[in-house]
Scaffold this motif. Structure first.
Motif, PDB file in Angstrom:
ATOM      1  N   MET A   1       0.847  -1.195   0.000  1.00 45.31           N
ATOM      2  CA  MET A   1       0.000   0.000   0.000  1.00 45.31           C
ATOM      3  C   MET A   1       0.878   1.239   0.000  1.00 45.31           C
ATOM      4  O   MET A   1       1.865   1.310   0.698  1.00 45.31           O
ATOM      5  CB  MET A   1      -0.906  -0.011   1.244  1.00 45.31           C
ATOM      6  N   SER A   2       0.504   2.209  -0.817  1.00 45.65           N
ATOM      7  CA  SER A   2       1.275   3.446  -0.878  1.00 45.65           C
ATOM      8  C   SER A   2       1.228   4.156   0.474  1.00 45.65           C
ATOM      9  O   SER A   2       0.237   4.132   1.179  1.00 45.65           O
ATOM     10  CB  SER A   2       0.674   4.325  -1.978  1.00 45.65           C
ATOM     11  N   GLU A   3       2.345   4.811   0.847  1.00 45.33           N
ATOM     12  CA  GLU A   3       2.456   5.448   2.163  1.00 45.33           C
ATOM     13  C   GLU A   3       1.439   6.570   2.333  1.00 45.33           C
ATOM     14  O   GLU A   3       0.951   6.827   3.417  1.00 45.33           O
ATOM     15  CB  GLU A   3       3.863   5.997   2.345  1.00 45.33           C
TER      16      GLU A   3
ATOM     17  N   ARG B   1      -7.143  -5.922  -8.545  1.00 47.53           N
ATOM     18  CA  ARG B   1      -7.363  -4.886  -7.515  1.00 47.53           C
ATOM     19  C   ARG B   1      -8.167  -5.437  -6.343  1.00 47.53           C
ATOM     20  O   ARG B   1      -7.867  -5.182  -5.192  1.00 47.53           O
ATOM     21  CB  ARG B   1      -8.124  -3.699  -8.115  1.00 47.53           C
ATOM     22  N   MET B   2      -9.234  -6.183  -6.672  1.00 46.81           N
ATOM     23  CA  MET B   2     -10.166  -6.622  -5.628  1.00 46.81           C
ATOM     24  C   MET B   2      -9.691  -7.850  -4.855  1.00 46.81           C
ATOM     25  O   MET B   2      -9.987  -7.991  -3.678  1.00 46.81           O
ATOM     26  CB  MET B   2     -11.537  -6.927  -6.250  1.00 46.81           C
TER      27      MET B   2
ATOM     28  N   LEU C   1      -1.427  -7.228  -4.074  1.00 45.59           N
ATOM     29  CA  LEU C   1      -0.377  -6.546  -4.832  1.00 45.59           C
ATOM     30  C   LEU C   1      -0.587  -5.041  -4.714  1.00 45.59           C
ATOM     31  O   LEU C   1      -1.733  -4.578  -4.766  1.00 45.59           O
ATOM     32  CB  LEU C   1      -0.437  -6.928  -6.314  1.00 45.59           C
ATOM     33  N   PRO C   2       0.505  -4.249  -4.577  1.00 44.52           N
ATOM     34  CA  PRO C   2       0.333  -2.794  -4.537  1.00 44.52           C
ATOM     35  C   PRO C   2      -0.322  -2.290  -5.808  1.00 44.52           C
ATOM     36  O   PRO C   2      -0.081  -2.842  -6.887  1.00 44.52           O
ATOM     37  CB  PRO C   2       1.779  -2.274  -4.423  1.00 44.52           C
ATOM     38  N   LEU C   3      -1.139  -1.245  -5.672  1.00 42.59           N
ATOM     39  CA  LEU C   3      -1.855  -0.713  -6.825  1.00 42.59           C
ATOM     40  C   LEU C   3      -0.913  -0.262  -7.935  1.00 42.59           C
ATOM     41  O   LEU C   3      -1.189  -0.449  -9.123  1.00 42.59           O
ATOM     42  CB  LEU C   3      -2.758   0.448  -6.395  1.00 42.59           C
ATOM     43  N   GLU C   4       0.235   0.330  -7.526  1.00 39.68           N
ATOM     44  CA  GLU C   4       1.211   0.805  -8.537  1.00 39.68           C
ATOM     45  C   GLU C   4       1.698  -0.362  -9.376  1.00 39.68           C
ATOM     46  O   GLU C   4       1.823  -0.250 -10.601  1.00 39.68           O
ATOM     47  CB  GLU C   4       2.417   1.483  -7.858  1.00 39.68           C
ATOM     48  N   GLN C   5       1.933  -1.497  -8.717  1.00 38.77           N
ATOM     49  CA  GLN C   5       2.422  -2.679  -9.418  1.00 38.77           C
ATOM     50  C   GLN C   5       1.354  -3.240 -10.370  1.00 38.77           C
ATOM     51  O   GLN C   5       1.649  -3.640 -11.489  1.00 38.77           O
ATOM     52  CB  GLN C   5       2.808  -3.750  -8.398  1.00 38.77           C
ATOM     53  N   ILE C   6       0.094  -3.199  -9.920  1.00 36.50           N
ATOM     54  CA  ILE C   6      -1.003  -3.687 -10.752  1.00 36.50           C
ATOM     55  C   ILE C   6      -1.114  -2.849 -12.022  1.00 36.50           C
ATOM     56  O   ILE C   6      -1.219  -3.370 -13.118  1.00 36.50           O
ATOM     57  CB  ILE C   6      -2.339  -3.678  -9.973  1.00 36.50           C
TER      58      ILE C   6
END
Length: 298
Positions: A1-3, A287-288, A292-297
């Motif tokens: 998760m992004s900081e 996503r759901m 995995l981090p959203l940036e990576q997705i």
């Protein structure tokens, strides 16, 4: 998760949140790890399926952020059957079948959710909806013993008075059943689910309920019952159903549901199901259903 991203913001970014009763309060509680929340699972089979998997993922995300999950197994409500999103009445199950299914659910859930040291609870609503004779819900039991009346009459007196039939009939969860005929048994489902929230609120300090978006009417019934009976606030949040780009529920194949039990859906078939998801649905599923981090997705 992004900081920079809070837990709630991440749930929104992953497309998980559908409807909320009070976004400001819910956001604050989730982000600060103050939510004691429950998700209900009716034991209508001897395994969880892909639809449940999304709920388990949400529970795990929130638990990782310091919130406390309660997995509520519907040993009592399964005796009635949820009419939401259905055009026909569910098959009636015996108490023995329900008990077996509950045991199977417990084993599977423990692989996702950490139940150690009171970090999460696993509760069966049969405890207060059915089991009066062996120490069921204290309030219901005391009243029933004192007045010599059944728990059903107690529920009608204590809870039924707070539900408007006119309003219940406009609820989304009953609409599909109105044409074919809605049994009185199923009509009680909303009252039973609302009572669950009320009982959990009193017994475990459960202040929030999560569920699929088709449960919205039932969940509002619970928050309203708590407000009317106790003068306290409780909250509800629904998660988007996992639908493909054609608007159909995912997690089903021609041969039926995609189960989490490897004896019901083999690991190969489970893998193949996701491998064959249409290109347009891949991002949504990642996503759901993954961590995995959203940036990576992206």
């Amino acid at each position: 998760m992004s900081e920079k991203m809070t837990v709630y913001d991440e749930l929104v970014a992953r497309g998980l949140i559908a409807q909320v009763t009070d976004e400001k309060e819910i956001k604050e509680m989730i982000n600060e790890g103050k939510a004691v929340f429950y998700i209900g699972f009716d034991p209508t089979a001897d395994s969880l399926h892909v639809g449940h998997f999304m709920a388990l993922c949400l529970m795990k995300r929130l638990q990782m952020a310091g919130n406390k999950p309660i997995a509520l197994i519907g040993g009592g409500t399964a005796m009635i059957g949820d009419p939401s999103g259905r055009t026909d009445m569910r098959q009636m199950m015996t108490k023995e079948t329900i008990a077996h299914n509950v045991d199977c659910f417990k084993k599977q859930m423990s692989r996702f959710i950490d139940f150690s040291d009171d970090k999460a609870l696993l509760v069966n609503n049969a405890e207060w909806l059915l089991d009066l004779s062996s120490g069921g819900h204290d309030i219901g039991k005391a009243l029933a013993e004192k007045l010599g009346i059944s728990f059903y009459v107690e529920v009608l007196r204590e809870v039924g008075a707070h539900f408007s039939v006119n309003r219940m009939l406009t609820a989304e969860c009953y609409k599909q059943r109105m044409e074919k005929g809605l049994s009185f048994l199923e009509f009680n489902y909303m009252i039973m689910q609302s009572y669950d929230f009320y009982a959990l609120f009193q017994k475990y300090g459960c202040n929030m309920q999560f569920g699929g978006d088709d449960q919205w009417s039932n969940m509002l019934g619970g928050t309203e019952l708590i407000r009317r009976k106790l003068g306290k606030d409780a909250y509800a949040m629904t998660i988007n159903l996992l639908l493909n780009s054609e608007g159909k529920k995912m997690g089903k194949t021609q041969s039926g549901a995609v189960w989490l039990d490897p004896n019901k859906t083999s690991p190969f078939d489970f893998y193949q199901y996701w491998r064959n998801v249409g290109d347009g649905d891949v991002l949504k599923c990642l996503r759901m259903l993954t961590f995995l981090p959203l940036e990576q997705i992206e």
